[in-house]
Design a protein around this motif. Structure first.
Motif, PDB file in Angstrom:
ATOM      1  N   ILE A  12       0.846  -1.191   0.000  1.00  0.00           N
ATOM      2  CA  ILE A  12       0.000   0.000   0.000  1.00  0.00           C
ATOM      3  C   ILE A  12       0.878   1.236   0.000  1.00  0.00           C
ATOM      4  O   ILE A  12       1.923   1.271   0.664  1.00  0.00           O
ATOM      5  N   GLN A  13       0.439   2.249  -0.727  1.00  0.00           N
ATOM      6  CA  GLN A  13       1.076   3.560  -0.668  1.00  0.00           C
ATOM      7  C   GLN A  13      -0.005   4.624  -0.598  1.00  0.00           C
ATOM      8  O   GLN A  13      -0.927   4.638  -1.414  1.00  0.00           O
ATOM      9  N   LEU A  14       0.107   5.512   0.378  1.00  0.00           N
ATOM     10  CA  LEU A  14      -0.805   6.639   0.534  1.00  0.00           C
ATOM     11  C   LEU A  14      -0.004   7.931   0.463  1.00  0.00           C
ATOM     12  O   LEU A  14       1.009   8.077   1.147  1.00  0.00           O
ATOM     13  N   LEU A  15      -0.446   8.856  -0.377  1.00  0.00           N
ATOM     14  CA  LEU A  15       0.204  10.149  -0.536  1.00  0.00           C
ATOM     15  C   LEU A  15      -0.804  11.261  -0.292  1.00  0.00           C
ATOM     16  O   LEU A  15      -1.963  11.165  -0.703  1.00  0.00           O
ATOM     17  N   GLY A  16      -0.360  12.306   0.361  1.00  0.00           N
ATOM     18  CA  GLY A  16      -1.188  13.483   0.558  1.00  0.00           C
ATOM     19  C   GLY A  16      -0.345  14.736   0.475  1.00  0.00           C
ATOM     20  O   GLY A  16       0.818  14.745   0.899  1.00  0.00           O
ATOM     21  N   SER A  76      -3.505  10.619  -3.118  1.00  0.00           N
ATOM     22  CA  SER A  76      -3.234   9.476  -3.978  1.00  0.00           C
ATOM     23  C   SER A  76      -3.223   8.210  -3.135  1.00  0.00           C
ATOM     24  O   SER A  76      -2.633   8.185  -2.044  1.00  0.00           O
ATOM     25  N   GLN A  77      -3.890   7.194  -3.644  1.00  0.00           N
ATOM     26  CA  GLN A  77      -3.897   5.889  -2.987  1.00  0.00           C
ATOM     27  C   GLN A  77      -3.511   4.842  -4.024  1.00  0.00           C
ATOM     28  O   GLN A  77      -4.042   4.826  -5.142  1.00  0.00           O
ATOM     29  N   ALA A  78      -2.594   3.953  -3.668  1.00  0.00           N
ATOM     30  CA  ALA A  78      -2.141   2.896  -4.565  1.00  0.00           C
ATOM     31  C   ALA A  78      -2.086   1.577  -3.798  1.00  0.00           C
ATOM     32  O   ALA A  78      -1.629   1.526  -2.654  1.00  0.00           O
ATOM     33  N   PHE A  79      -2.590   0.535  -4.447  1.00  0.00           N
ATOM     34  CA  PHE A  79      -2.637  -0.793  -3.841  1.00  0.00           C
ATOM     35  C   PHE A  79      -2.077  -1.805  -4.840  1.00  0.00           C
ATOM     36  O   PHE A  79      -2.390  -1.767  -6.030  1.00  0.00           O
ATOM     37  N   GLN A  80      -1.252  -2.714  -4.338  1.00  0.00           N
ATOM     38  CA  GLN A  80      -0.629  -3.735  -5.177  1.00  0.00           C
ATOM     39  C   GLN A  80      -0.806  -5.093  -4.524  1.00  0.00           C
ATOM     40  O   GLN A  80      -0.571  -5.251  -3.314  1.00  0.00           O
ATOM     41  N   THR A  87       0.933  -9.938 -10.789  1.00  0.00           N
ATOM     42  CA  THR A  87       0.780  -8.848  -9.820  1.00  0.00           C
ATOM     43  C   THR A  87      -0.159  -7.807 -10.419  1.00  0.00           C
ATOM     44  O   THR A  87       0.011  -7.420 -11.582  1.00  0.00           O
ATOM     45  N   VAL A  88      -1.142  -7.386  -9.650  1.00  0.00           N
ATOM     46  CA  VAL A  88      -2.061  -6.349 -10.111  1.00  0.00           C
ATOM     47  C   VAL A  88      -1.953  -5.150  -9.172  1.00  0.00           C
ATOM     48  O   VAL A  88      -1.615  -5.298  -7.986  1.00  0.00           O
ATOM     49  N   ALA A  89      -2.220  -3.982  -9.711  1.00  0.00           N
ATOM     50  CA  ALA A  89      -2.143  -2.754  -8.918  1.00  0.00           C
ATOM     51  C   ALA A  89      -3.234  -1.804  -9.372  1.00  0.00           C
ATOM     52  O   ALA A  89      -3.632  -1.793 -10.546  1.00  0.00           O
ATOM     53  N   PHE A  90      -3.707  -1.018  -8.426  1.00  0.00           N
ATOM     54  CA  PHE A  90      -4.711   0.008  -8.727  1.00  0.00           C
ATOM     55  C   PHE A  90      -4.344   1.266  -7.963  1.00  0.00           C
ATOM     56  O   PHE A  90      -4.053   1.222  -6.763  1.00  0.00           O
ATOM     57  N   SER A  91      -4.329   2.383  -8.660  1.00  0.00           N
ATOM     58  CA  SER A  91      -4.049   3.669  -8.021  1.00  0.00           C
ATOM     59  C   SER A  91      -5.074   4.692  -8.481  1.00  0.00           C
ATOM     60  O   SER A  91      -5.543   4.657  -9.625  1.00  0.00           O
ATOM     61  N   ILE A  92      -5.410   5.610  -7.586  1.00  0.00           N
ATOM     62  CA  ILE A  92      -6.366   6.667  -7.900  1.00  0.00           C
ATOM     63  C   ILE A  92      -5.915   7.961  -7.234  1.00  0.00           C
ATOM     64  O   ILE A  92      -5.509   7.953  -6.068  1.00  0.00           O
ATOM     65  N   ASP A  93      -5.924   9.034  -7.994  1.00  0.00           N
ATOM     66  CA  ASP A  93      -5.538  10.361  -7.508  1.00  0.00           C
ATOM     67  C   ASP A  93      -6.725  11.301  -7.625  1.00  0.00           C
ATOM     68  O   ASP A  93      -7.482  11.244  -8.601  1.00  0.00           O
ATOM     69  N   GLU A  94      -6.866  12.186  -6.629  1.00  0.00           N
ATOM     70  CA  GLU A  94      -7.850  13.256  -6.694  1.00  0.00           C
ATOM     71  C   GLU A  94      -7.156  14.565  -6.347  1.00  0.00           C
ATOM     72  O   GLU A  94      -6.293  14.607  -5.474  1.00  0.00           O
ATOM     73  N   ALA A  95      -7.524  15.635  -7.046  1.00  0.00           N
ATOM     74  CA  ALA A  95      -6.897  16.932  -6.798  1.00  0.00           C
ATOM     75  C   ALA A  95      -7.898  18.046  -7.035  1.00  0.00           C
ATOM     76  O   ALA A  95      -8.762  17.954  -7.921  1.00  0.00           O
ATOM     77  N   VAL A  96      -7.784  19.092  -6.230  1.00  0.00           N
ATOM     78  CA  VAL A  96      -8.545  20.326  -6.407  1.00  0.00           C
ATOM     79  C   VAL A  96      -7.532  21.453  -6.542  1.00  0.00           C
ATOM     80  O   VAL A  96      -6.742  21.699  -5.632  1.00  0.00           O
ATOM     81  N   SER A  97      -7.521  22.131  -7.700  1.00  0.00           N
ATOM     82  CA  SER A  97      -6.577  23.213  -7.968  1.00  0.00           C
ATOM     83  C   SER A  97      -7.343  24.503  -8.196  1.00  0.00           C
ATOM     84  O   SER A  97      -8.335  24.511  -8.931  1.00  0.00           O
ATOM     85  N   GLN A  98      -6.872  25.580  -7.577  1.00  0.00           N
ATOM     86  CA  GLN A  98      -7.532  26.881  -7.702  1.00  0.00           C
ATOM     87  C   GLN A  98      -6.502  27.945  -8.043  1.00  0.00           C
ATOM     88  O   GLN A  98      -5.369  27.908  -7.552  1.00  0.00           O
ATOM     89  N   LEU A  99      -6.897  28.880  -8.885  1.00  0.00           N
ATOM     90  CA  LEU A  99      -6.039  29.999  -9.254  1.00  0.00           C
ATOM     91  C   LEU A  99      -6.839  31.292  -9.160  1.00  0.00           C
ATOM     92  O   LEU A  99      -7.901  31.429  -9.775  1.00  0.00           O
ATOM     93  N   HIS A 100      -6.342  32.229  -8.350  1.00  0.00           N
ATOM     94  CA  HIS A 100      -6.962  33.548  -8.189  1.00  0.00           C
ATOM     95  C   HIS A 100      -5.974  34.597  -8.695  1.00  0.00           C
ATOM     96  O   HIS A 100      -4.760  34.469  -8.497  1.00  0.00           O
ATOM     97  N   SER A 101      -6.481  35.641  -9.324  1.00  0.00           N
ATOM     98  CA  SER A 101      -5.625  36.707  -9.828  1.00  0.00           C
ATOM     99  C   SER A 101      -6.340  38.038  -9.694  1.00  0.00           C
ATOM    100  O   SER A 101      -7.542  38.105  -9.408  1.00  0.00           O
ATOM    101  N   ASN A 102      -5.592  39.113  -9.913  1.00  0.00           N
ATOM    102  CA  ASN A 102      -6.175  40.452  -9.865  1.00  0.00           C
ATOM    103  C   ASN A 102      -6.527  40.968 -11.258  1.00  0.00           C
ATOM    104  O   ASN A 102      -6.757  42.166 -11.439  1.00  0.00           O
ATOM    105  N   LEU A 103      -6.569  40.059 -12.243  1.00  0.00           N
ATOM    106  CA  LEU A 103      -6.917  40.459 -13.595  1.00  0.00           C
ATOM    107  C   LEU A 103      -8.417  40.698 -13.720  1.00  0.00           C
ATOM    108  O   LEU A 103      -9.213  40.212 -12.909  1.00  0.00           O
TER     109      LEU A 103
END
Length: 689
Positions: A305-309, A342-346, A358-374
């Motif tokens: 198992i691998q967990l990333l944050g 990110s979560q990955a399982f093997q 050997t089988v593996a499954f990984s899934i990533d989720e992300a929320v990205s925001q950009l603010h500007s003065n334009l």
């Protein structure tokens, strides 16, 4: 948007909370420190018996060659085209095998560094500092247990943080200072502390500044056959400070936790292009970047198992103190934030560790925001989800698990949704396959892989400073065939010769390729879909290590009598426009992609002094789509030499270094009208105990 942030934070806490319980349970087992500490936590990954071409350069070797930045490591990799926009503080981006910088993912400790604004990570902002090694994998890494974002990339550059090693003392302290030409100054301080029997706390910090006012020759004609004058680079100062905090905790022999907090703050003046009568500039950028990340890994004979944050926040400010609009100076501010999980399982089905399915499954989720003065597009958000289902079948030969047949396949799914106030939400989605096979026997490996990639335009390309506001996602097809060979030869008494050779040919095809070309400065870019691009190429790398039974370069435990290490790299790239046969640019090399490039690195370790010598060779390029004499950028050869000495003292080590860069004072340009630094000198002194 605040609700989404709370949801992301809540999920991250839920994922990491079980680690606390795991640590409490395993602590009941009586385990001594030698049993739970990794035998060699800084061990470099495999690069011979691999299915995708992998290059590895140790940070110690790079330091002996005078390398300080991550871009110095990238310059050593075959297949990478480095764009350098001038001097110490200039932006440094990479393009791997002609695919463009956005297809390359930079990972730090296996976790991707993302820039949702322009998609280009500046390798000049990351110092080698406390790194152990840097790897470059074309296509992807061989490891199944990795994030979906890394698997979905065209290539991966990973910089791994070094795990501190201790002797009889519970802590390490080191400090040093480098200085050099044109106001270059760079002090460094690091501190490592062992906490209890397992945990390690490491703090590393650096401050770098340079005036950047180096001289160059301004020619009044392109062919240099007319008058010229000696000028100095103006508005080229830079100041950058970095702090890196790491916490390593081996829960037990199979579980490891690594926490990292990183902060960078810099001020870079933009010298602008050098044109006749317009060599002055008045622009600068100020940037701040902070990220905190966590990596948890559990490895087992069956389940791993691998967990990333990660949470990342950055601010970029662009200002032109001379240019004015009708009412005010040009002052643009951009603030971006990202939450990433990110979560990955093997799971291995075979009875033997290296044999079977050997089988593996990984899934990533992300929320990205950009603010500007334009005035327009000042609040944009991207939701993304990527998943990868992988399978690998291994059939080892004999007793060595590295030898045998391996077949890999995966299917990557990408879903991205952009939201901004002035337009309706836009969805992007795509399935991308991969298939690969490798055959290893004793000291050689043969390999082949096929891969599709999908890249959605970034915020800059979609909303700011673009020729077309209807950019289409890029789609890339990668194919690679090649092999590696290793030979270990004992020569005369006590002398050993270690040779490694890798040759890989590749074919890449890109549809709707987006080409980025700077306009009047390095902050404003123009983007356009070229259409179809075909890239055919070959990468050749070889290393030759000669020593008398000594340890590897960078060994800090003993003074080995003699070793000689020679590394060679050569790349050929035929990257041409295949959009419209009736176009004037059909069959022309795409901008800033040389047909021929290469590098040489030679290091010699003796009991008196260590010497590192580097050569970078880049052939001619063209700055525009049309290949003609007016758009040609001449090739160049850049050479540097470094002398270093590590002295054993009673309570530690004294490190001395002297370096000459661009030995023969060659004036060249990596990017048109951005002259690089000529001959310059650096020296350094440091102490560690």
């Amino acid at each position: 948007m605040k609700t989404r942030r709370l949801i992301v934070l809540y999920v991250l806490c839920c994922l990491l909370h079980p680690l606390k319980g795991v640590a409490q349970d395993t602590s009941r087992t009586a385990v001594t420190l030698p049993e739970v500490t990794i035998s060699n936590p800084n061990h470099q990954p495999e690069k011979l018996h691999v299915q995708t071409p992998t290059q590895v350069v140790s940070a110690d070797e790079l330091k002996q060659l005078g390398g300080m930045l991550l871009s110095d490591a990238a310059r050593r990799m075959a297949g990478i085209t480095l764009k350098d926009y001038g001097g110490v503080g200039g932006i440094k981006t990479v393009s791997a095998r002609g695919l463009g910088s956005q297809f390359s993912t930079l990972c730090i400790d296996g976790i991707a560094v993302n820039d949702c604004q322009n998609g280009q990570v500046d390798l000049g902002r990351y110092l080698l500092g406390n790194s152990s090694y840097v790897t470059f994998a074309s296509g992807q890494s061989d490891n199944l247990l990795q994030s979906a974002r890394a698997v979905s990339s065209g290539s991966v550059i990973n910089m791994e943080t070094a795990v501190p090693q201790f002797g009889s003392r519970p802590n390490n302290i080191s400090f040093g200072i480098d200085g050099g030409s044109f106001g270059y100054l760079s002090p460094t301080l690091s501190f490592d502390q062992r906490i209890g029997e397992k945990a390690i706390l490491s703090i590393w910090s650096n401050y770098t500044q340079s005036d950047g006012d180096y001289p160059f020759t301004l020619y009044y004609t392109r062919n240099h056959d007319d008058s010229s004058s000696i000028e100095r680079r103006q508005n080229s100062q830079m100041r950058i400070g970095t702090a890196d905090l790491n916490f390593f905790y081996p829960i037990d022999r199979h579980q490891h936790l690594h926490l990292k907090a990183h902060y960078m703050q810099g001020l870079h003046y933009l010298p602008g292009p050098v044109l006749l009568y317009t060599s002055k500039a008045s622009e600068h950028t100020a940037e701040r970047l902070f990220f905190a990340q966590a990596r948890y890994q559990k490895t087992g004979t069956k389940l791993s198992i691998q967990l990333l944050g990660k949470f990342q926040a950055g601010t970029d400010i662009y200002e032109d103190t001379a240019a004015r609009t009708s009412t005010h100076l040009i002052h643009n501010e951009y603030q971006q934030q990202e939450g990433y999980l990110s979560q990955a399982f093997q799971y291995h089905f075979g009875e033997q560790t290296k044999k079977g399915l050997t089988v593996a499954f990984s899934i990533d989720e992300a929320v990205s925001q950009l603010h500007s003065n334009l005035n327009k597009h000042n609040d944009v958000e991207r939701l993304s989800a990527q998943s990868v289902l992988s399978a690998q079948y291994s059939l080892p030969f004999g007793e060595k698990n590295e030898e045998g047949l391996r077949i890999n396949a995966h299917l990557s799914a990408t879903w991205i949704q952009d939201q901004e106030a002035e337009t309706s939400a836009t969805d992007y989605h795509r399935l991308s396959p991969y298939a690969g096979i490798s055959y290893s026997r004793k000291n050689f490996t043969l390999r082949y892989f096929f891969k599709e990639n999908y890249r959605v335009p970034n915020f800059n390309e979609l909303y700011y400073y673009t020729i077309s506001h209807n950019l289409r996602p890029e789609k890339a097809l990668q194919q690679n065939i090649g092999g590696s060979y290793h030979q270990y030869c004992p020569l005369s008494k006590g002398i050993l010769l270690d040779n490694t050779l890798s040759i890989d040919g590749y074919y890449n095809r890109v549809s709707d390729k987006i080409i980025a070309i700077p306009t009047q400065n390095m902050f404003l870019w123009s983007m356009s879909n070229v259409g179809k691009v075909e890239i055919c190429g070959i990468d050749i790398t070889s290393t030759h290590l000669l020593n008398n039974g000594a340890h590897h370069i960078g060994d800090t435990t003993s003074r080995h009598p003699f070793s000689l290490n020679l590394s060679l790299g050569y790349s050929f790239q035929y990257a041409v426009d295949r959009t419209d046969p009736s176009s004037k640019t059909y069959g022309h090399q795409i901008p800033y992609t040389p047909r021929h490039s290469g590098n040489i690195a030679l290091t010699a370790n003796t009991q008196w002094v260590d010497v590192g010598y580097t050569v970078t060779l880049v052939g001619k390029r063209y700055c525009m789509n049309q290949n003609n004499a007016a758009n040609k950028v001449d090739g160049y050869v850049d050479q540097g030499i470094t002398f270093s000495r590590r002295c054993w003292l009673k309570h530690g080590f004294l490190n001395l270094k002297f370096q000459v860069l661009n030995i023969f004072d060659v004036q060249y340009e990596v990017v048109r009208n951005y002259p690089m630094m000529g001959r310059n000198y650096r020296f350094g002194i440091g102490f560690e105990y």
